[in-house]
Write an enzyme that holds these catalytic residues in place. Structure first.
Site, PDB file in Angstrom:
ATOM      1  N   HIS A  77       0.826  -1.221   0.000  1.00  0.00           N
ATOM      2  CA  HIS A  77       0.000   0.000   0.000  1.00  0.00           C
ATOM      3  C   HIS A  77       0.855   1.265   0.000  1.00  0.00           C
ATOM      4  O   HIS A  77       0.314   2.370  -0.014  1.00  0.00           O
ATOM      5  CB  HIS A  77      -0.937   0.026   1.216  1.00  0.00           C
ATOM      6  CG  HIS A  77      -1.864  -1.148   1.280  1.00  0.00           C
ATOM      7  ND1 HIS A  77      -2.671  -1.508   0.215  1.00  0.00           N
ATOM      8  CD2 HIS A  77      -2.101  -2.051   2.261  1.00  0.00           C
ATOM      9  CE1 HIS A  77      -3.385  -2.580   0.561  1.00  0.00           C
ATOM     10  NE2 HIS A  77      -3.046  -2.941   1.784  1.00  0.00           N
TER      11      HIS A  77
HETATM   12 ZN   LIG Z   1      -3.517  -7.428   3.297  1.00  0.00          ZN
END
Ligand SMILES: [Zn+2]
Length: 322
Positions: free
Chosen positions: A116
């Protein structure tokens, strides 16, 4: 095949923090008992390595602790010098695992999979994007020209997709929960979205359809596999319903398919948020065991010369419902 551990570089967290930091030491203990001679400590990723995937201003702000409160909240960890060192070591471990893969067929990072992390911000417990940094490191050192990132964490690899963009030399395959974080998804080269409650059978059928397409499209010199433990039925954040046996089948299929295509693979552990930390450790440990068993029987000859099926100027964006 070498295995890189970073749990000695502890990230200090306040009591009650929801990130399961303890899983890394327990996992290292179990793996070290199985393969003591393969354990290594990775070097820290350098500024130069990080800057191939991240904004130098972001790297500087992380390093000096000058990210603002909102940016730190987005990452989800409190800043400390130890957080910086751990993030660099964890990224360095995926780089090192790639080197091991290119030399020996497989390499393992017992952490990593911080998918992320974007070009200029971190998110969701991810500071630096180890897969993107490692892929670019191997390319910069001319050790691999084409890289396939197989992201089977239950959350979409949004940071990786955004960093890689339309770069035709890095193919991103993400198989993830449709209704899961991140709620604003980026476009991977190949995204497959799964419904809540997807179990072993449907998951494995989806994987068996998607991975051969990724291999044919990318013709990689190296794969980086994010073997997330969070598609597990007992995961607090996952929303899918895979069993531990199903996850072993997943790992075996991925590693067999890559070995059969003669593609070296670096494995990162990625997410896992089961209530019981032992369940997370069981799943990650099983991934490493599959890799160790597979490594000893791998090195099959490539059957035919590989050439990518998609022209490098127009990458396909496959989006198929799970
Ligand atoms: Zn994850």
């Amino acid at each position: 095949m070498l295995i890189y551990a970073t749990d000695h570089f502890v990230l200090p967290l306040p009591p009650g923090h929801r990130f399961p930091m303890a899983k890394y030491a327990r996992l290292r203990e179990r793996v070290a008992a199985m393969a003591p001679d393969r354990m290594r400590e990775p070097p820290a990723a350098t500024d130069e390595e990080l800057a191939r995937a991240h904004d130098p201003a972001y790297i500087e702000a992380v390093t000096t602790g000058t990210l603002d409160e909102r940016a730190m909240r987005r990452i989800g960890f409190p800043w400390s010098p130890a957080m910086v060192e751990r993030s660099r070591r964890s990224t360095g471990a995926t780089i090192a695992a790639c080197r091991s893969a290119l030399a020996h067929g497989f390499g393992v990072n017992l952490a990593g999979g911080t998918h992320h992390a974007h070009h200029d911000f971190g998110e969701g417990f991810c500071v630096f994007n180890d897969a993107a940094v490692a892929a670019r490191a191997m390319q910069a050192e001319r050790l691999a020209a084409r890289v396939l990132i197989v992201d089977l964490d239950v959350h979409q690899g949004d940071g990786t997709a955004a960093i890689v963009g339309d770069d035709p030399t890095i193919h991103t395959l993400s198989i993830h929960g449709r209704n899961n974080f991140p709620f604003r998804k980026e476009a991977s080269r190949q995204d497959v979205e799964l419904d809540d409650g997807t179990g072993d059978g449907a998951y494995l059928a989806t994987l068996r359809a998607a991975l051969p397409l990724a291999l044919a499209a990318s013709c990689p010199d190296l794969a980086i596999y994010l073997a997330g433990a969070d598609p597990y039925v007992g995961d607090r954040l996952g929303r899918l319903a895979l069993s531990k046996a199903g996850l072993v089948s997943r790992d075996a299929y991925v590693l067999d398919a890559l070995s059969a295509a003669d593609v070296p693979v670096a494995i990162a552990m990625a997410g896992g948020y089961a209530e019981n930390i032992d369940d997370i450790v069981d799943i990650h440990f099983a991934t490493v065991r599959v890799a160790l068993n597979g490594w000893s029987t791998a090195h099959r000859a490539r059957l035919s010369p590989c050439s990518p099926t998609t022209p490098s100027s127009s990458p396909t964006r496959a989006r198929s419902p799970g």
